[in-house]
Write an enzyme that holds these catalytic residues in place. Structure first.
Site, PDB file in Angstrom:
ATOM      1  N   GLU A 409       0.209  -1.944 -13.191  1.00 37.04           N
ATOM      2  CA  GLU A 409       1.409  -1.961 -14.043  1.00 37.04           C
ATOM      3  C   GLU A 409       1.881  -3.399 -14.152  1.00 37.04           C
ATOM      4  O   GLU A 409       1.927  -4.124 -13.148  1.00 37.04           O
ATOM      5  CB  GLU A 409       2.567  -1.140 -13.462  1.00 37.04           C
ATOM      6  CG  GLU A 409       2.466   0.330 -13.667  1.00 37.04           C
ATOM      7  CD  GLU A 409       3.708   1.087 -13.179  1.00 37.04           C
ATOM      8  OE1 GLU A 409       4.822   0.526 -13.190  1.00 37.04           O
ATOM      9  OE2 GLU A 409       3.532   2.249 -12.771  1.00 37.04           O
TER      10      GLU A 409
HETATM   11  C1  NOJ Z   1       7.530   1.241 -12.048  1.00 31.91           C
HETATM   12  C2  NOJ Z   1       7.254   2.668 -12.337  1.00 31.91           C
HETATM   13  O1  NOJ Z   1       6.038   3.015 -11.728  1.00 31.91           O
HETATM   14  C3  NOJ Z   1       7.194   2.984 -13.820  1.00 31.91           C
HETATM   15  O2  NOJ Z   1       7.198   4.365 -13.971  1.00 31.91           O
HETATM   16  C4  NOJ Z   1       8.340   2.357 -14.536  1.00 31.91           C
HETATM   17  O3  NOJ Z   1       8.298   2.627 -15.927  1.00 31.91           O
HETATM   18  C5  NOJ Z   1       8.337   0.876 -14.293  1.00 31.91           C
HETATM   19  N1  NOJ Z   1       8.483   0.637 -12.893  1.00 31.91           N
HETATM   20  C6  NOJ Z   1       9.416   0.112 -15.027  1.00 31.91           C
HETATM   21  O4  NOJ Z   1      10.647   0.385 -14.460  1.00 31.91           O
END
Ligand code: NOJ
Length: 516
Positions: A409
């Protein structure tokens, strides 16, 4: 076996040298642009998670999750927002596939809603319609050569399991394992990249310490440690199940997605601040990564801090639970690759925190500040500090012995009203992906994949729909939830097409005009 003191000392020294290497960089150097491309076969992806996009909260037999209960019964989220409909992906699967195909991503990271598959959290409640939905999604991805990267648990615990104490209970280890076992058996013929748990640190601290996220347990001194202990064991057990029963026939890999900010020492020439920053890394990332990627046990920094504080608090034993030797052996090495979620960097300095009340946060003995010289975003404590990603990747390489790293991510929030003109996001991706490139090309970090967050604007947890991380805008006022690509979608498409940022040499072609 634990490392000897000599090796540990050497390793620590490496980290200090690493910090020094980067901290002597000038501001100009650390922001300099680097041209180049990622290795062939680099896994370019984009992410989402079930509760954030699916909607259909009670459709076709789905059971409620703790996020359904929380959003429907409290009014702490802006506009009392919830994920009842969200992006309506449960009914708009083809639209999601269309966006993914248009982006030409190589992988799609999404999560399974546990209570859509097992409404009461256990196998006896199996909901075939939920399974069918994920089969359609997985088949659709495969048909277009997009690798499914599947998170088994992204925070939406079946409500029925919270009724029996959720992750505070060690019974969850077997219950989670059985759910994972079912998913491996059902989807593993096509899914080759599994992530057991998303951001266990967030679950432990926000869910069971601060209590600002469901299940809203406010037990800051004990809850996070108990829950983390169970999450680590649950992860390890699911890993072994995959390893023992499925790996040979299915040939996939399995890991866990850990969140990590980069902790930059406030003053790199002051040893105490460097140690505090290292401690910050250990309290957030090392809490889970050390047992899983190193020796089955918590980092020394945690054992020392929590042990000492507990003693001064007059407790008979540390609030940090310990693993038996057998458990350490079971936990050690239970991830095939290193998956990290990264958003921002904090400036860290030493403090002597209060002793009472007992709290994970006061166990740290450091404080965090925002980096001054970086753009703010729609989430004020998530500044755009791209150079932190390069340092983080180097730190992971040094600390965990050069694992293969997937950034699972990375993204930035913009205001909800940002429809297509998200140049701030374009800048973010340009800068962050370039830092990942430097880590790979210049520093030799084994970066194997990059996942942008997120595919489209969605239910952003405690921020509701006030901010969006999406490369696509979603019109939440429209029952069709129409999706529109933003600038960043076009930009990301080009990065993927180019596999990074190749240096384009313009060839000057002043050939003689053809006189006829
Ligand atoms: C981490 C989380 O895993 C994800 O679901 C979220 O959208 C992002 N942070 C942004 O806040």
């Amino acid at each position: 076996m634990d490392q000897c003191l000599h090796c540990r000392g050497l390793q620590r020294l490496c980290r200090f040298l690493l910090l020094q290497k980067f901290s002597s960089q000038s501001n100009f150097d650390r922001k300099m642009y680097h041209y180049g491309t990622f290795p062939e076969g680099f896994s370019w992806g984009i992410s989402s998670s079930a509760y954030q996009i699916e909607g259909g909260w009670n459709a076709d037999g789905k059971g409620p999750s703790i996020w359904d209960t929380f959003t429907q019964t409290t009014n702490t989220i802006p506009d009392n927002a919830n994920g009842n409909v969200a992006c309506d992906s449960y009914n708009r699967l083809n639209e999601d596939l269309y966006m993914l195909r248009a982006l030409r991503v190589k992988s799609y990271r999404f999560s399974l809603s546990w209570s859509r598959i097992f409404p009461d959290g256990t196998r006896k409640s199996l909901n075939q319609k939920g399974v069918d939905y994920y089969n359609r999604l997985i088949d659709g991805l495969i048909a277009h050569n997009i690798e499914p990267m599947v998170t088994l648990y992204h925070w939406d615990l079946p409500e029925a399991l919270q009724k029996v104490n959720g992750w505070e209970s060690a019974e969850m280890i077997d219950i989670f394992n059985d759910y994972c076992d079912f998913c491996f058996a059902t989807f593993g013929d096509r899914v080759k990249f599994w992530i057991t748990i998303n951001q266990p640190q967030t679950i432990a601290w926000s869910g069971y310490g601060l209590g600002n996220m469901p299940p809203n347990v406010k037990d800051p001194g004990y809850g996070p440690y108990i829950v983390a202990h169970n999450l680590i064991k649950a992860h390890a057990k699911a890993y072994h199940t995959y390893d023992d029963k499925y790996r040979q026939s299915q040939g996939g890999l399995i890991s866990i997605a850990l969140n990590a900010d980069w902790a930059e020492p406030k003053d790199v020439s002051v040893r105490r601040e460097v140690v505090a920053a290292d401690r910050a890394m250990q309290f957030q990332l090392g809490w889970f990564a050390h047992p899983i990627f190193k020796n089955g046990d918590y980092p020394d920094a945690l054992k020392w801090q929590v042990g000492n504080k507990s003693e001064i608090q007059g407790l008979p034993q540390s609030r940090l639970p310990s693993f038996t030797e057998e458990e350490k052996n079971f936990i050690k090495g239970t991830a095939d690759v290193f998956c990290v979620n990264h958003y921002t960097t904090k400036i860290v300095s030493h403090v002597t925190a209060r002793l009472s009340p007992a709290s994970y946060e006061y166990d740290w003995d450091f404080k965090e500040e925002e980096e001054n010289d970086s753009p703010t975003t729609a989430i004020p404590n998530q500044k755009v500090v791209a150079w932190g990603l390069r340092r983080l990747l180097n730190w992971i390489k040094e600390e965990y012995g050069d694992p293969e790293i997937y950034i699972t991510e990375n993204g930035v929030a913009t205001e909800a009203q940002t429809t297509w003109d998200d140049s701030a996001r374009v800048f973010f991706y340009k800068a962050y992906i370039d830092e990942a490139l430097k880590a790979y090309k210049v520093d030799g970090v084994t970066v194997k994949g990059y996942t942008a967050t997120s595919l489209m604007d969605s239910f952003e947890w405690l921020n509701g729909y006030n901010v969006g991380f999406g490369l696509h805008h979603v019109d939440f006022s429209n029952p069709n939830r129409s999706r529109t690509p933003k600038y960043s979608a076009h930009f990301y498409y080009n990065i993927i097409k180019d596999n990074g940022f190749p240096l384009r040499v313009e060839i000057c072609s002043h050939s003689s005009p053809n006189l006829q």
